[in-house]
Design an enzyme around this catalytic site. Structure first.
Site, PDB file in Angstrom:
ATOM      1  N   GLU A  12       0.854  -1.187   0.000  1.00 11.32           N
ATOM      2  CA  GLU A  12       0.000   0.000   0.000  1.00 11.32           C
ATOM      3  C   GLU A  12       0.887   1.232   0.000  1.00 11.32           C
ATOM      4  O   GLU A  12       1.911   1.248   0.667  1.00 11.32           O
ATOM      5  CB  GLU A  12      -0.913  -0.036   1.244  1.00 11.32           C
ATOM      6  CG  GLU A  12      -1.746   1.194   1.468  1.00 11.32           C
ATOM      7  CD  GLU A  12      -2.594   1.620   0.265  1.00 11.32           C
ATOM      8  OE1 GLU A  12      -3.345   0.815  -0.291  1.00 11.32           O
ATOM      9  OE2 GLU A  12      -2.477   2.800  -0.120  1.00 11.32           O
ATOM     10  N   ASP A  18       5.177   2.527  -3.291  1.00 17.46           N
ATOM     11  CA  ASP A  18       4.481   2.742  -4.559  1.00 17.46           C
ATOM     12  C   ASP A  18       4.886   1.587  -5.472  1.00 17.46           C
ATOM     13  O   ASP A  18       6.084   1.304  -5.617  1.00 17.46           O
ATOM     14  CB  ASP A  18       4.896   4.081  -5.171  1.00 17.46           C
ATOM     15  CG  ASP A  18       4.057   4.409  -6.397  1.00 17.46           C
ATOM     16  OD1 ASP A  18       3.790   3.499  -7.207  1.00 17.46           O
ATOM     17  OD2 ASP A  18       3.666   5.572  -6.550  1.00 17.46           O
ATOM     18  N   ASP A  77      -6.746   1.760  -8.929  1.00 19.22           N
ATOM     19  CA  ASP A  77      -7.115   3.085  -9.424  1.00 19.22           C
ATOM     20  C   ASP A  77      -7.183   3.054 -10.950  1.00 19.22           C
ATOM     21  O   ASP A  77      -6.248   2.580 -11.597  1.00 19.22           O
ATOM     22  CB  ASP A  77      -6.082   4.130  -8.964  1.00 19.22           C
ATOM     23  CG  ASP A  77      -6.093   4.291  -7.442  1.00 19.22           C
ATOM     24  OD1 ASP A  77      -7.023   3.753  -6.807  1.00 19.22           O
ATOM     25  OD2 ASP A  77      -5.188   4.939  -6.900  1.00 19.22           O
TER      26      ASP A  77
HETATM   27  C1  LIG Z   1      -9.665   1.739  -4.685  1.00 19.96           C
HETATM   28  S1  LIG Z   1      -8.600   1.200  -3.418  1.00 19.96           S
HETATM   29  C2  LIG Z   1      -8.939  -0.538  -3.311  1.00 19.96           C
HETATM   30  C3  LIG Z   1      -8.535  -1.118  -1.986  1.00 19.96           C
HETATM   31  C4  LIG Z   1      -8.713  -2.631  -1.838  1.00 19.96           C
HETATM   32  N1  LIG Z   1      -7.855  -3.360  -2.763  1.00 19.96           N
HETATM   33  C5  LIG Z   1     -10.141  -3.047  -2.033  1.00 19.96           C
HETATM   34  O1  LIG Z   1     -10.441  -3.673  -3.059  1.00 19.96           O
HETATM   35  O2  LIG Z   1     -10.960  -2.791  -1.142  1.00 19.96           O
HETATM   36  C6  LIG Z   1      -7.017   1.227  -4.235  1.00 19.96           C
HETATM   37  C7  LIG Z   1      -5.865   1.174  -3.264  1.00 19.96           C
HETATM   38  O3  LIG Z   1      -4.666   1.018  -3.983  1.00 19.96           O
HETATM   39  C8  LIG Z   1      -3.667   1.887  -3.459  1.00 19.96           C
HETATM   40  N2  LIG Z   1      -2.746   2.167  -4.565  1.00 19.96           N
HETATM   41  C9  LIG Z   1      -3.052   2.791  -5.711  1.00 19.96           C
HETATM   42  N3  LIG Z   1      -1.981   2.866  -6.523  1.00 19.96           N
HETATM   43  C10 LIG Z   1      -0.970   2.241  -5.864  1.00 19.96           C
HETATM   44  C11 LIG Z   1       0.402   2.009  -6.164  1.00 19.96           C
HETATM   45  N4  LIG Z   1       0.946   2.444  -7.310  1.00 19.96           N
HETATM   46  N5  LIG Z   1       1.154   1.360  -5.275  1.00 19.96           N
HETATM   47  C12 LIG Z   1       0.628   0.926  -4.105  1.00 19.96           C
HETATM   48  N6  LIG Z   1      -0.668   1.136  -3.749  1.00 19.96           N
HETATM   49  C13 LIG Z   1      -1.450   1.787  -4.617  1.00 19.96           C
HETATM   50  C14 LIG Z   1      -4.455   3.098  -3.000  1.00 19.96           C
HETATM   51  O4  LIG Z   1      -3.768   3.887  -2.057  1.00 19.96           O
HETATM   52  C15 LIG Z   1      -5.696   2.435  -2.425  1.00 19.96           C
HETATM   53  O5  LIG Z   1      -5.542   2.088  -1.082  1.00 19.96           O
END
Ligand SMILES: C[S@@+](CC[C@H](N)C(=O)[O-])C[C@H]1O[C@@H](n2cnc3c(N)ncnc32)[C@H](O)[C@@H]1O
Length: 215
Positions: A68, A97, A118
């Site tokens: 995360e 990231d 995302d």
């Molecule tokens: C829309 S949420 C979905 C959370 C969870 N997977 C769910 O399905 O309930 C997307 C998550 O991915 C994380 N995220 C997005 N891009 C990322 C990246 N490049 N590296 C790590 N985490 C990322 C965001 O911070 C967020 O917590």
């Protein structure tokens, strides 16, 4: 995922038993950290971590790493998971990231979960999508044998993009569903977002894609 700032997040992260701060130290040797040779499954963008926790509890013979990028979200996940009575010893977390994913793993991952990633809808941001060619190239470096990507999303545009991107990159599809909860996919573990969308009557798209790591 929007989350208000968690005030004491640094302390929560620092005191966590699950969080691996110096993840680079385990590059190519997560099996030493886990103390076994079990398969390694990772979830990129684990949010508050319900999915990865439930997986770790259900499958004790698989090692899981949740990734995360935001401190506050990770701090909430840690509070939730470490608040439980028993901590699974097959689960670790990383704050990172995913663009740096190959600094954490090398030829040792068996499966990547991408749950409700995302969508980055603007074309100029398409390289940030976790199924873009840029990311698939990085994943090649971290997979052990077969590359295996499991994806769930409510977002039809991201799903269509991912099918095209994975296919052009040499992945083949072992399962595709436009309505996961009315499909024959077994043992689905719901994520936080999945529950939210499902309650609103939104259908969940699902794919399981595989590729030989050398192709
Ligand atoms: C829309 S949420 C979905 C959370 C969870 N997977 C769910 O399905 O309930 C997307 C998550 O991915 C994380 N995220 C997005 N891009 C990322 C990246 N490049 N590296 C790590 N985490 C990322 C965001 O911070 C967020 O917590």
């Amino acid at each position: 995922m929007r989350l208000r700032n968690v005030k004491n997040k640094e302390e929560i992260l620092k005191g966590s038993k699950l969080l691996i701060i110096n993840y680079q130290d385990y590059l190519g040797r997560w099996k030493d950290l886990f103390g076994n040779d079990n398969p390694l499954y990772i979830e990129i963008g684990m949010g508050k971590g319900e999915f990865i926790l439930e997986n770790a509890l259900k499958y004790p013979n698989i090692n899981f790493v949740g990734i995360e990028k935001f401190d506050s979200i990770l701090a909430r996940a840690i509070q939730k998971i470490e608040g439980k009575e028993e901590l699974p010893n097959n689960l670790k977390l990383i704050r990172m990231d995913a663009k740096d994913i190959d600094l954490a793993f090398r030829k040792e991952v068996d499966r990547i979960y991408l749950n409700f990633s995302d969508p980055w809808p603007k074309k100029r941001h398409s390289e940030r999508r976790l199924t873009s060619k840029t990311f698939l190239t990085r994943y090649d470096k971290i997979f052990k044998n077969d590359c295996e990507v499991v994806m769930k999303t409510d977002n039809v545009s991201l799903f269509e993009y991912s099918l095209e991107s994975l296919s052009s990159y040499g992945y083949s599809f072992h399962k595709v569903s436009l309505d996961l909860h009315n499909s024959d996919v077994e043992d689905n573990i719901m994520t936080e977002y999945e529950e939210k969308f499902t309650k609103k009557g939104i259908k969940i798209n699902y794919l399981l894609a595989k590729k030989d790591v050398n192709k």
